[in-house]
Write a protein that holds these residues in place. Structure first.
Motif, short mmCIF file in Angstrom:
data_model
loop_
_atom_site.label_atom_id
_atom_site.label_comp_id
_atom_site.label_asym_id
_atom_site.label_seq_id
_atom_site.Cartn_x
_atom_site.Cartn_y
_atom_site.Cartn_z
N LEU B 345 -51.81 -33.90 -39.98
CA LEU B 345 -53.13 -33.29 -40.02
C LEU B 345 -54.12 -34.14 -40.81
O LEU B 345 -55.29 -34.20 -40.51
CB LEU B 345 -53.04 -31.88 -40.57
CG LEU B 345 -52.16 -30.97 -39.70
CD1 LEU B 345 -52.07 -29.59 -40.28
CD2 LEU B 345 -52.71 -30.92 -38.28
N LEU B 348 -55.34 -36.80 -38.61
CA LEU B 348 -56.38 -36.28 -37.74
C LEU B 348 -57.75 -36.41 -38.39
O LEU B 348 -58.70 -36.91 -37.79
CB LEU B 348 -56.06 -34.82 -37.45
CG LEU B 348 -56.87 -34.06 -36.42
CD1 LEU B 348 -56.03 -32.94 -35.87
CD2 LEU B 348 -58.15 -33.50 -36.99
N LEU B 349 -57.84 -36.00 -39.65
CA LEU B 349 -59.14 -36.05 -40.33
C LEU B 349 -59.60 -37.49 -40.56
O LEU B 349 -60.75 -37.83 -40.33
CB LEU B 349 -59.06 -35.31 -41.66
CG LEU B 349 -58.76 -33.82 -41.52
CD1 LEU B 349 -58.71 -33.17 -42.88
CD2 LEU B 349 -59.77 -33.16 -40.63
N PHE B 352 -60.69 -39.00 -37.38
CA PHE B 352 -61.96 -38.43 -36.94
C PHE B 352 -63.12 -39.12 -37.67
O PHE B 352 -64.13 -39.48 -37.07
CB PHE B 352 -62.00 -36.92 -37.20
CG PHE B 352 -63.29 -36.28 -36.81
CD1 PHE B 352 -63.63 -36.17 -35.47
CD2 PHE B 352 -64.19 -35.84 -37.76
CE1 PHE B 352 -64.83 -35.60 -35.10
CE2 PHE B 352 -65.39 -35.27 -37.39
CZ PHE B 352 -65.72 -35.15 -36.06
N ILE B 476 -61.07 -34.76 -25.80
CA ILE B 476 -60.44 -33.45 -25.69
C ILE B 476 -59.56 -33.39 -24.45
O ILE B 476 -58.40 -32.95 -24.50
CB ILE B 476 -61.50 -32.34 -25.68
CG1 ILE B 476 -62.15 -32.28 -27.06
CG2 ILE B 476 -60.87 -30.99 -25.34
CD1 ILE B 476 -63.17 -31.21 -27.22
N MET B 480 -55.50 -32.68 -24.10
CA MET B 480 -55.00 -31.62 -23.23
C MET B 480 -53.92 -32.16 -22.30
O MET B 480 -52.88 -31.54 -22.09
CB MET B 480 -56.14 -31.07 -22.36
CG MET B 480 -57.20 -30.35 -23.11
SD MET B 480 -56.49 -28.99 -24.00
CE MET B 480 -57.43 -29.07 -25.47
N LEU C 75 -59.05 -25.97 -35.71
CA LEU C 75 -60.20 -26.83 -35.41
C LEU C 75 -61.17 -26.06 -34.52
O LEU C 75 -61.93 -26.64 -33.77
CB LEU C 75 -59.75 -28.11 -34.71
CG LEU C 75 -58.84 -29.00 -35.53
CD1 LEU C 75 -58.52 -30.28 -34.77
CD2 LEU C 75 -59.48 -29.35 -36.86
N SER C 162 -53.70 -26.85 -33.60
CA SER C 162 -55.00 -27.45 -33.84
C SER C 162 -55.67 -27.80 -32.52
O SER C 162 -56.86 -27.57 -32.31
CB SER C 162 -54.86 -28.71 -34.68
OG SER C 162 -54.21 -28.41 -35.88
N GLN C 166 -59.04 -26.20 -30.60
CA GLN C 166 -60.17 -27.02 -30.17
C GLN C 166 -60.52 -26.71 -28.71
O GLN C 166 -61.69 -26.61 -28.35
CB GLN C 166 -59.81 -28.49 -30.32
CG GLN C 166 -60.95 -29.21 -30.93
CD GLN C 166 -60.68 -30.67 -31.14
OE1 GLN C 166 -59.62 -31.21 -30.88
NE2 GLN C 166 -61.69 -31.34 -31.61
N ILE C 293 -64.52 -29.43 -36.78
CA ILE C 293 -63.79 -30.46 -37.53
C ILE C 293 -64.53 -30.78 -38.82
O ILE C 293 -63.93 -30.92 -39.89
CB ILE C 293 -63.62 -31.73 -36.68
CG1 ILE C 293 -62.86 -31.41 -35.40
CG2 ILE C 293 -62.87 -32.80 -37.47
CD1 ILE C 293 -62.58 -32.60 -34.52
#
Lengths: 431, 545, 390
Positions: B345, B348-349, B352, B476, B480, C75, C162, C166, C293
């Motif tokens: 996690l 992830l940040l 980002f 995104i 997915m 998120l 997460s 999203q 986020i």
């Protein structure tokens, strides 16, 4: 230990708060401040950064001529970062903290809607330079872009008369400008005798990139034996993949022309236009307009941006007109007081870049010529039609149910943005 | 019946044009002798019309010029279509493809662009008239391709004046494809002309055999059909429509595969960094963007210094994009991610944040506006396969996506590096004790994933905007696809991408683009709650990582 | 006993609440009781701005409750925030009444110009303040409950969770962009006039909203603190650190998680409801995954699992945003992005974990002999977050 830290923290918070407030303190009395409210980051930076540069250039030019009322102009630039609540916040900052006399800014409808209450509350002036859906008239906003009747309807007329179009695809991004424009066009086309079967309406999300299905549908719709055209209100980023797909599926402008209301020189700069030759756009200004005023403007603009290839476009011209109108109105009123300037602005007439004069009407919209251009291989527009006279912006469309009885006239004694001619009352169409 | 406005405009001109075009045909068939003076006058009068401001005049000028038999009519008309025809004072001049200026009337070369030359006004209507006139004039061309185009343009314009020309062209035509096109053109002319019913019924059969949209358009618009014709038309129409309906189903599936291949390309790098390594790389989209900008840079260099290489620009950009994005990937792994293993996690940040930095960096360097990336000629246009129109760029992207997937499979399963990579991700300590340099493998794996994202960027630059926001649009969807397919499984990624693509495209005609996408997203969320590990869940110890 | 239970005896809480109420009172007085020319005047502009920060702080708090204490990294918390905002926005739209540009007494302007004839059913009742406030809490709660129930029941955890959160907010973003949904599409809801009959544009109303935000922040903080210190909270922390073990010990892990997630959703919704009247607009942009986020990053910056840190992080980052976008707009994203990387790499415990640590180190160096004592209010130990990615 934590006590010390929290003390430090308290100091920091208070200090920062004071800083935000303190910027209000310093203000020089010998300049007139002009706010520039355009996104310099985020998704709208693509379009809006240019307008900020235009404003800086215009202010610099005006200062060379000695400023206004004997005072220099001082631009105050802020970045609302394509964030709509931030637009309202920054507008408030410009007016109440920086004490600007007028603001030039916004691009999207939602940003204008977001700042509108702020301008009305704090009684300031906003010049809004982009074509929009109409259905609005605020005492504090001056709309220098096109209303639907200054863009969409002349374009449709041109296609009907010149190309003999009988079947229409109205394709747009799903937001308020395409929705309203298409509603107006649908009503207009039906009034002109186009059958409902001959109109296809399609909406796509922002940034739509897979156009295969829709372009194939357009192709199918266009093969019913009648001349077909696409009226595109597709927004920004989605245009590039749309035109690429059109070109690749072999839809030439001679078969199914596409007329766009949101595609100008800036947007074409990111595209290989050799396959798009002949597709159309309707605006009130093109860079290819052949007048001395325009040549002079382009020369100054390219010198200012130090880029000999820099293009100009319609919203830029709108800012040029709006700025010159404001300067003239301030000189006429002899003060920058918003109330006086708002009254003085109505009736002000300044040269536009296409060789005529644009006038600020009592409904806070301006008169403009409508130009139709076809895309050329070099990314410019070949102007194929120009209205003979100027067209006045119609804020309340005659083709919409809710607004056909409304007019706007900000002159005393009426002084109303939504006067209902049917009931004779100010305040919309309600009972 | 409705009739095109265009035809109505031309009707008054039809008779003189007919006569004159006959003359033109003779000229072009090589039967011409010395040019009679009258012809020069006709050409001169026609050319004079080009100086007019009115499109009607210019359109008449086109027809008159085509009829005049002027030896350079083809050059002049093509110049008009490309806006190379100019008015300079009283003279009409044009610039040929090589950049030399000519006087239109005499054909004499001029030295340089004449002063005050202004392009002759042209719009789509004029271009259509030019196409129609050129169609007639080039029906006898020596080049089979040109004859084919000419036949198509006659089919479209249905200009009755071309009838005798089409007939005589048909007699001599040897090329099968051109001959068929000419027959179809003749059929269209017959249907829209004043032939008798039998001829028209035959023509309906010819057109019905084409079986495509154009045929449908032609049949629907036939003027004043007799009852027998109406019947033939409606049965032909039914047949075409039902076959088109089947094709449109096939088309939706194909578009779905095409969308799926785009998703696959975007996600495949992530399938390695996220799927194999377990790193949630939010900067993945920016790797794609870097690949696209590399393509832009390559094309920019080629445009400025070696334009003849343009068709190879993508081939040059591919390895470069792989290297550039791969190098950035390795740098990210060394600089940031290696400190965060086991804390997905936080990765992830951090990534980002990195994606914001990379976006802004690109915005600062290249500006916020879209950059132009061109399609090489082999990526442009489309071809027809049955009732489908397949565009080359989409088709090549499908092929490319599968090739990339196949290569990756081979790398992962058949090479020593692939083996080490799987070893490290399955049991780091054990792999380390076996002598594998785990740090080195980590960096290279992340580099590989980023590099693959980079080459995806090369492909996506062909269909999408090249702007700083490019990567945002795919991130995104990519996650997915990987999660739906099952983490750590390239087959899963493939099936996931294709399933999402096809579902989306099958829903689009029914529900619309927006609602279709929402339905797919909601279905996906529900699916993951049913099967939290995706379509092809990983089994064994690796799951407990 | 009870006061101690609620307020605790740690100095951090007292300081936090003390400063919060101090600022609230000071700003309120300085804005209302002084004239604009006074050197001590706090402009209305700053009041609205600080009110916005406070709403963000509540959002950060709600994220910290589930991320810091249960290990659920959502998120998609922006979705709850925006839903609360929309519910409030709908009430405010109905309050406009016949003052819209078309003067329609019932329909909002955007419905009139899209030719809608009557109010869609889901807009009914929103003219009542209490119903609207009920919906502010209910809608996010319902979404959080259903989503959480489905996800936690099937044991979707860590990264997978997460990513689907999203997807959830992204789907809502697309949905609210659609004009056919009846929420004003891209333009959203705007041009609000008044709240409970009071004009929104008066200084008094702004200060009231600002103070309400502060009070709500304090209340949410105390609630979260009470929860995390309670028995229930201990179970949450156990779930964060070792979900399987907690389950094997007989706790219904799903139930705890759903409860915490739903509560967190309600808090985010309330924050959104107070946010909307202060900024004057709610539009689908609030659903953007990027916003959610960013909110998580506020928590990381302030210090995960510290509650106070979350609030501080939200305020500090947003203050930075306001200042930076004014001074150096081009550098803002570099600064923000760099901050994320910096914080995750070098300050895993955030401001509230790191700053005291540094101070302590400095003090230790000064006074070599002094025995370093562990701060009573230290945030959870450094290895705690590991549980999250299981």
């Amino acid at each position: 230990m934590s006590t010390r830290f929290t003390k430090w923290l308290a100091g920091a918070v208070l200090g920062a708060t004071a800083m935000v407030g303190a910027t209000a303190g310093a203000k020089a009395e010998d300049t007139i401040k002009v706010g520039v409210l355009h996104s310099l980051s985020g998704t709208m930076a693509i379009s809006e950064t240019t307008l900020k540069d235009v404003m800086l250039m215009l202010i610099e030019e005006q200062n060379k001529k000695g400023g206004v009322l004997g005072m220099k102009l001082e631009p105050v630039v802020v970045d609302p970062a394509s964030d709509w609540p931030l637009f309202a916040e920054k507008a408030r900052e410009l007016i109440s903290v920086n004490k600007v006399s007028a603001v030039f800014g916004c691009w999207t409808s939602v940003s204008r809607k977001s700042v509108l209450p702020v301008f009305e509350e704090l009684d300031s002036i906003l010049f809004y330079p982009v074509q929009y859906e109409g259905e609005e008239s605020s005492r504090n906003i001056f709309y220098t872009g096109a209303a639907p009747n200054q863009q969409a309807i002349p374009a449709v007329d041109y296609l009907m008369e010149e190309e003999g179009v009988e079947r229409w695809v109205l394709a747009g991004t799903d937001y308020v400008y395409p929705r309203t424009t298409n509603k107006i066009l649908e009503a207009y086309l039906k009034a002109k005798g186009v059958a409902a079967d001959d109109i296809m309406i399609n909406y796509t999300p922002f940034g739509h990139s897979d156009w295969q299905t829709i372009v194939a549908d357009i192709k199918k719709f266009g093969s019913a034996g009648k001349k077909t055209a696409v009226v595109s209100t597709i927004n920004g980023d989605a245009n590039v993949p749309f035109y690429k797909e059109l070109a690749n599926q072999g839809i030439a402008a001679t078969d199914i022309p596409v007329v766009a209301f949101s595609v100008g020189e800036e947007e074409l700069a990111g595209l290989d236009t050799s396959n798009l030759v002949g597709h159309l756009a309707a605006w009130n200004y093109f860079m290819s307009v052949d007048t001395p005023e325009n040549a002079e403007f382009i020369e100054k603009w390219q010198a200012f941006t130090e880029n000999p290839k820099r293009v100009s476009n319609d919203p830029m011209e709108a800012h040029v007109i709006g700025f010159n109108m404001w300067v003239k109105a301030v000189e006429k009123a002899g003060t920058t007081d918003p109330d006086a300037v708002i009254d003085a602005l109505i009736g002000v007439s300044v040269p536009n870049l296409s060789g005529g004069y644009s006038t600020m009407m009592p409904n806070h919209h301006i008169t403009k010529p409508v130009l139709i251009g076809e895309i050329e291989a070099d990314g410019q527009f070949n102007i194929v039609s120009q209205t003979s006279g100027l067209i006045m912006g119609d804020e309340w469309s005659d083709y919409l149910e809710g607004s056909k009885d409304l007019i706007s006239d900000w002159r005393a004694p009426l002084s109303c943005g939504n006067f209902n001619v049917a009931t004779g009352k100010c305040g919309g169409s309600g009972e | 019946m409705m009739r095109s406005l265009f035809l109505r405009c031309l009707r008054p001109l039809a008779a003189p044009v007919l006569a004159a075009v006959m003359a033109a045909a003779f000229v072009l068939a090589g039967l011409m002798a010395a040019a009679p003076a009258a012809r020069a006058d006709a050409a001169g009068d026609a050319l004079a019309l080009f100086a007019s401001k009115s499109y009607d005049d210019i359109e008449k000028g086109i027809a008159d010029l085509a009829a005049s038999g002027h030896p350079q009519a083809i050059d002049i008309l093509s110049a008009l279509g490309d806006r190379r025809l100019h008015v300079a004072g009283d003279a009409i001049v044009f610039e040929d493809a090589a950049g030399t200026w000519h006087d239109a009337l005499t054909g004499a070369a001029l030295d340089g662009e004449p002063a005050g030359a202004k392009a002759v006004r042209a719009n789509n209507r004029i271009r259509r008239a030019v196409d129609a006139a050129l169609g007639q004039l080039t029906l006898m061309s020596a080049d089979a391709g040109k004859r084919y185009d000419a036949a198509l343009s006659v089919f479209k314009s249905r200009d009755q004046a071309s009838l005798p020309l089409v007939r005589s062209a048909l007699e001599t035509e040897q090329d099968g494809k051109v001959k068929r096109a000419l027959q179809q053109a003749l059929a269209a002319l017959t249907l829209y002309g004043d032939a008798d019913e039998t001829a028209k019924l035959e023509a309906i059969d010819v057109i019905a055999d084409m079986g495509n949209q154009d045929a449908l358009a032609t049949l629907v618009g036939v003027p004043e059909p007799t009852p027998a014709m109406a019947e033939a038309i409606s049965s032909a129409q039914d047949a075409i429509e039902s076959s088109l309906a089947i094709w449109s189903g096939v088309q939706s599936v194909y578009y779905g595969i095409s969308l799926g291949s785009v998703l696959l390309l975007a996600a495949i790098g992530l399938a390695i960094t996220f799927g194999v390594m377990g790193v949630i790389n939010m900067a993945h989209g920016e790797m794609v963007m870097i690949g696209a900008y590399t393509t832009f840079m390559v094309q920019e260099v080629i445009r400025n210094s070696a334009p003849f290489l343009f068709d190879y620009s993508l081939a040059i950009a591919l390895p470069l994009a792989f290297l550039v994005a791969g190098a950035v990937g390795v740098a990210i792994e060394r600089g940031i991610i290696r400190f965060l293993y086991g804390r997905p996690l936080e990765t992830l940040l951090a990534t980002f944040g990195l994606s914001l930095v990379l976006q802004q960096a690109v915005r600062t360097i290249f500006g916020p506006t879209n950059r132009e990336v061109g399609n090489p000629s082999w990526m442009s246009g489309a071809f027809d396969l049955g009732g489908l129109t397949l565009t080359y760029n989409r088709m090549w992207i499908i092929v490319f996506a599968f090739v990339v997937l196949a290569i990756l499979m081979v790398v992962l399963r058949r090479t020593a590096f692939g083996l080490q990579m799987r070893a490290v991700t399955q049991n780091r300590r054990m792999a380390g004790s076996m002598g594998i340099r785990t740090n080195w493998v980590d960096s290279l794996t992340f580099g590989l994933g980023s590099g693959v994202a980079g080459i995806a960027g090369v492909a996506l630059s062909q269909i999408d905007n090249v702007s700083p926001n490019l990567g945002q649009g795919y991130i995104i969807d990519s996650f997915m696809v990987v999660v739906f397919g099952g983490v750590g499984n390239l087959w899963g990624t493939l099936v996931g991408a294709l399933t999402l693509g096809i579902t989306n495209k099958l829903l689009e005609p029914v529900a619309g683009a927006v609602l279709g996408k929402i339905i797919v997203l909601v279905a996906l969320v529900l699916f993951i709650q049913r099967k939290p590990r995706g379509l092809f869940p990983q089994k064994g110890r690796a799951v407990e990582r | 006993m009870i006061t101690k239970r609620i307020f605790g005896n740690d100095r951090l809480t007292l300081w936090f609440l003390g400063i919060l109420f101090g600022v609230l009172a000071l700003v309120a007085v300085l804005n209302l009781a002084t004239t604009p020319d006074s050197a001590f005047h706090v402009p209305t502009y700053a009041v609205a701005l600080m009110g916005k920060y406070l709403c963000y702080a509540i959002l950060a708090l709600s994220i910290d409750l589930v991320w810091g204490y249960v290990g659920i990294l959502s998120l998609g918390h922006g979705a709850f925030f925006a839903l609360g905002g929309y519910a409030m926005g709908m009430y405010l739209m109905r309050q406009i009444g016949p003052r819209g540009v078309y003067g329609d007494p019932i329909l909002p302007d955007f419905m009139v110009f899209l030719n809608w004839k009557e109010l869609p059913w889901y807009w009914l009742g929103f003219d009542n303040f209490f119903f609207a406030m009920f919906m502010v809490a209910l809608v996010p709660a319902l979404l959080a409950f259903v989503f959480g129930y489905l996800a936690f029941r099937s044991r979707v955890t860590g990264v997978y969770l997460s990513i689907i959160t999203q997807a959830m907010t992204y789907a809502l973003l697309l949905a609210f962009f659609r004009n056919d949904m009846g929420f004003g599409g891209n333009n959203g809801l705007t041009d609000f006039k008044d709240l409970l009959g009071f004009n929104l544009q008066t200084d008094g109303m702004r200060v009231t909203l600002f103070v309400s935000s502060g009070i709500l922040l304090a209340a949410c903080y105390l609630l979260c603190r009470w929860i995390t210190l309670s028995r229930f909270g201990k179970v949450l922390i156990a779930i964060r650190d070792a979900e399987s073990r907690t389950r094997f010990m007989g706790y219904r892990v799903e139930g705890y998680k759903v409860a915490a997630f739903t509560l967190s959703g309600i808090m985010a919704g309330l924050a959104g409801a107070l946010y909307v009247p202060q900024v004057g607009i709610i539009n689908p942009g609030e659903f953007a995954p990027q916003n959610s986020i960013e909110a998580v990053v506020w928590v990381a910056v302030g210090g995960r699992g510290t509650l106070v840190g979350a609030a501080i992080g939200a305020i500090v980052v947003n203050l930075g945003k306001t200042l930076f976008t004014g001074w150096l707009p081009d550098l803002w994203l570099f600064a923000l992005g760099g901050l994320f990387v910096f914080v995750t790499l070098l300050m895993p415990k955030g401001i509230l974990g790191t700053v005291p640590q540094l101070l302590e180190m400095a003090r230790n160096r000064r006074a070599q002999n002094a025995v370093a004592e562990k701060a009573p209010d230290a945030p959870p130990s450094a290895d705690a977050p590991k549980g999250a990615g299981e």
